[in-house]
Scaffold this active site. Sequence first.
Site, PDB file in Angstrom:
ATOM      1  N   GLN A  38      40.095  49.364  30.732  1.00  0.00           N
ATOM      2  CA  GLN A  38      41.133  48.331  30.768  1.00  0.00           C
ATOM      3  C   GLN A  38      41.347  47.631  29.424  1.00  0.00           C
ATOM      4  OE1 GLN A  38      39.333  46.689  34.626  1.00  0.00           O
ATOM      5  NE2 GLN A  38      41.490  46.271  34.928  1.00  0.00           N
ATOM      6  N   HIS A  58      48.416  59.887  31.986  1.00  0.00           N
ATOM      7  CA  HIS A  58      49.246  60.797  31.190  1.00  0.00           C
ATOM      8  C   HIS A  58      50.020  61.782  32.062  1.00  0.00           C
ATOM      9  CE1 HIS A  58      46.341  60.053  27.591  1.00  0.00           C
ATOM     10  NE2 HIS A  58      47.127  59.037  27.850  1.00  0.00           N
ATOM     11  N   ASP A  71      45.887  53.753  26.705  1.00  0.00           N
ATOM     12  CA  ASP A  71      45.681  54.452  25.425  1.00  0.00           C
ATOM     13  C   ASP A  71      45.277  53.487  24.308  1.00  0.00           C
ATOM     14  OD1 ASP A  71      46.422  56.705  26.751  1.00  0.00           O
ATOM     15  OD2 ASP A  71      48.215  57.138  25.551  1.00  0.00           O
ATOM     16  N   ARG A  96      30.333  40.276  30.729  1.00  0.00           N
ATOM     17  CA  ARG A  96      30.139  41.525  31.462  1.00  0.00           C
ATOM     18  C   ARG A  96      31.215  42.521  31.011  1.00  0.00           C
ATOM     19  NH1 ARG A  96      32.303  42.943  37.285  1.00  0.00           N
ATOM     20  NH2 ARG A  96      31.497  45.049  37.382  1.00  0.00           N
ATOM     21  N   HIS A 141      32.687  51.800  35.507  1.00  0.00           N
ATOM     22  CA  HIS A 141      33.818  51.018  36.013  1.00  0.00           C
ATOM     23  C   HIS A 141      35.045  51.943  36.028  1.00  0.00           C
ATOM     24  CE1 HIS A 141      35.248  46.627  36.531  1.00  0.00           C
ATOM     25  NE2 HIS A 141      36.292  47.382  36.830  1.00  0.00           N
ATOM     26  N   ASN A 185      30.734  49.731  39.711  1.00  0.00           N
ATOM     27  CA  ASN A 185      31.637  48.672  40.135  1.00  0.00           C
ATOM     28  C   ASN A 185      32.437  49.112  41.357  1.00  0.00           C
ATOM     29  OD1 ASN A 185      32.990  46.030  39.596  1.00  0.00           O
ATOM     30  ND2 ASN A 185      34.768  47.373  39.519  1.00  0.00           N
ATOM     31  N   GLU A 186      32.235  48.421  42.463  1.00  0.00           N
ATOM     32  CA  GLU A 186      33.051  48.553  43.663  1.00  0.00           C
ATOM     33  C   GLU A 186      33.135  49.953  44.280  1.00  0.00           C
ATOM     34  OE1 GLU A 186      36.894  46.819  42.977  1.00  0.00           O
ATOM     35  OE2 GLU A 186      36.063  44.848  42.578  1.00  0.00           O
ATOM     36  N   ASN A 278      32.069  40.739  44.117  1.00  0.00           N
ATOM     37  CA  ASN A 278      33.430  40.557  43.585  1.00  0.00           C
ATOM     38  C   ASN A 278      34.324  40.076  44.712  1.00  0.00           C
ATOM     39  OD1 ASN A 278      32.322  41.856  41.370  1.00  0.00           O
ATOM     40  ND2 ASN A 278      33.663  43.643  41.460  1.00  0.00           N
ATOM     41  N   TYR A 280      38.285  38.490  45.662  1.00  0.00           N
ATOM     42  CA  TYR A 280      39.631  38.064  45.287  1.00  0.00           C
ATOM     43  C   TYR A 280      40.407  37.522  46.480  1.00  0.00           C
ATOM     44  CZ  TYR A 280      38.873  40.462  40.879  1.00  0.00           C
ATOM     45  OH  TYR A 280      38.379  40.827  39.663  1.00  0.00           O
ATOM     46  N   GLU A 351      32.760  39.064  39.814  1.00  0.00           N
ATOM     47  CA  GLU A 351      34.203  38.964  39.538  1.00  0.00           C
ATOM     48  C   GLU A 351      34.847  37.990  40.501  1.00  0.00           C
ATOM     49  OE1 GLU A 351      36.542  42.606  39.520  1.00  0.00           O
ATOM     50  OE2 GLU A 351      34.976  43.611  38.366  1.00  0.00           O
TER      51      GLU A 351
END
Length: 456
Positions: A38, A58, A71, A96, A141, A185-186, A278, A280, A351
């Site tokens: 990311q 891509h 990219d 992190r 991740h 992660n997750e 995490n 949200y 998170e």
Amino acid sequence: MAPWAAVVVWLLAESAWCASHLKFPSGFKFGAATSAYQVEGAWNTSGKTPSTWDTLTHNRPQLITDGSSGDVACDSYHQWKDDIQIASELGLDFYRFSISWPRLMPTSFPDEINEDGRRYYDNLINGLLDKGIEPIITMYHWDLPQRLQDHGGWSNPLIVEWFEEYARVLYKLFGDRVKNWVTINEPFTICTIGYAIGAFSSGVHDPEVGTYLCIKNVVMAHAKAWRLYDKEYRKQFKGRVGISHQLFYLHPTSEEDEEIASLAHEHYVRAYDFYGFNYYTSRKIRRRRDGESLGQLSPMRNIKELDAILEVDRGWDRAACFWFYVYPEGIRKLLSWVKNQYGDVEIVITENGYSTKPESGSNDYDRIKYYRDHLEQVLLAIHEDKVNITGYTAWSLIDNFEWNDGYTTKFGLYEVNFDDPNRQRTPRASAKYYKNVIQTNNIEIPKKFSTITDEL
Ligand code: PNW
């Protein structure tokens, strides 16, 4: 006002007063997070080979809202000093971030270590430590080496060994300085969004079998990496290895749905040294009614195994992402659920954060409010429910490539100018709010933040 109403008003005022005067216990740590794909960019330079996210963005740009890719992203591969600088400006206890497996190990295997990649992570780790910020590393991740995906990726049981060998390299190279590791992660997101929807990095749509193979192998890989550390490295390095789970709070729609809600929470698997948490968003859960269809399988809309439907409450505000509805009480209820389910396990919130649209710029009062309301629930979980929570991580330090949303939704405490070759980072109002929380151990929103002005 009727006497009973006065009592209600008094009680409400009293409980608000309590929460806002609660403090985080001494030793509680605040951090912020990002992940390699990311933010890093430099997708094909300095010896890096492609990951599944390079391939997906891509080859199938139609799966990304703005057709974009990571990219270049925030160019953290070159701008890492800025990332350290802003982490330090915020007063973070820890940062992190994740390692890109194909950047460090271009063949995916330990036969070759890419020196440029190794130097990059060494610089980042050492630079953070120089500023008194603890590096917390996520090993995986979501950016799997494409080469491993070509051999079945998370659905091939051999990945358990591949991951163990990768973990060994990480412990050897960085274990002297990194004391807290998140293996994966997750798992839930990787396997459900990955295989059930097929719009995620595996690119494979196989909800019937793929999801289950994936979950089994992810859990095994985590267990192997933990065991390896425990047996061969813990004595020497004295660190800890956990995993981060993404949890929805699932609110029973009626009394009858309480059982299904508690079963549904068990979707989220266990942890070892600490429970990376995490959070949200939440959903309401209920049994499917006779004659009603489950609809297209989606972790945000249904749970096939339980014949359950997930819905949102009309009263919940919505953040910028399509899946994201705001329910602060959900974080407290889930934290208590983890305690009740797994005993007094140490929980690190790895998170929590809020998304806005690009046009809302840096005056992000909604984000401040989200953080305040969730931190309040965390405080209540610590003080009222006696949940053993030792750290909190804001997602994210900076705006970044938000997976299928591309750059159309923003999670950063710092805004990133993606038109600027240097990808300049500028603090949002929420960065100043978070800094204030860390400095003062007080979650209330100072007056100056509630009317956002240019002076900020
Ligand atoms: C997490 N959901 O993913 C990831 O760990 C981050 O990389 C990501 O940027 C962040 O949350 C914001 O999306 C999630 O559907 C993916 O509820 C999906 C969900 C939640 C978190």
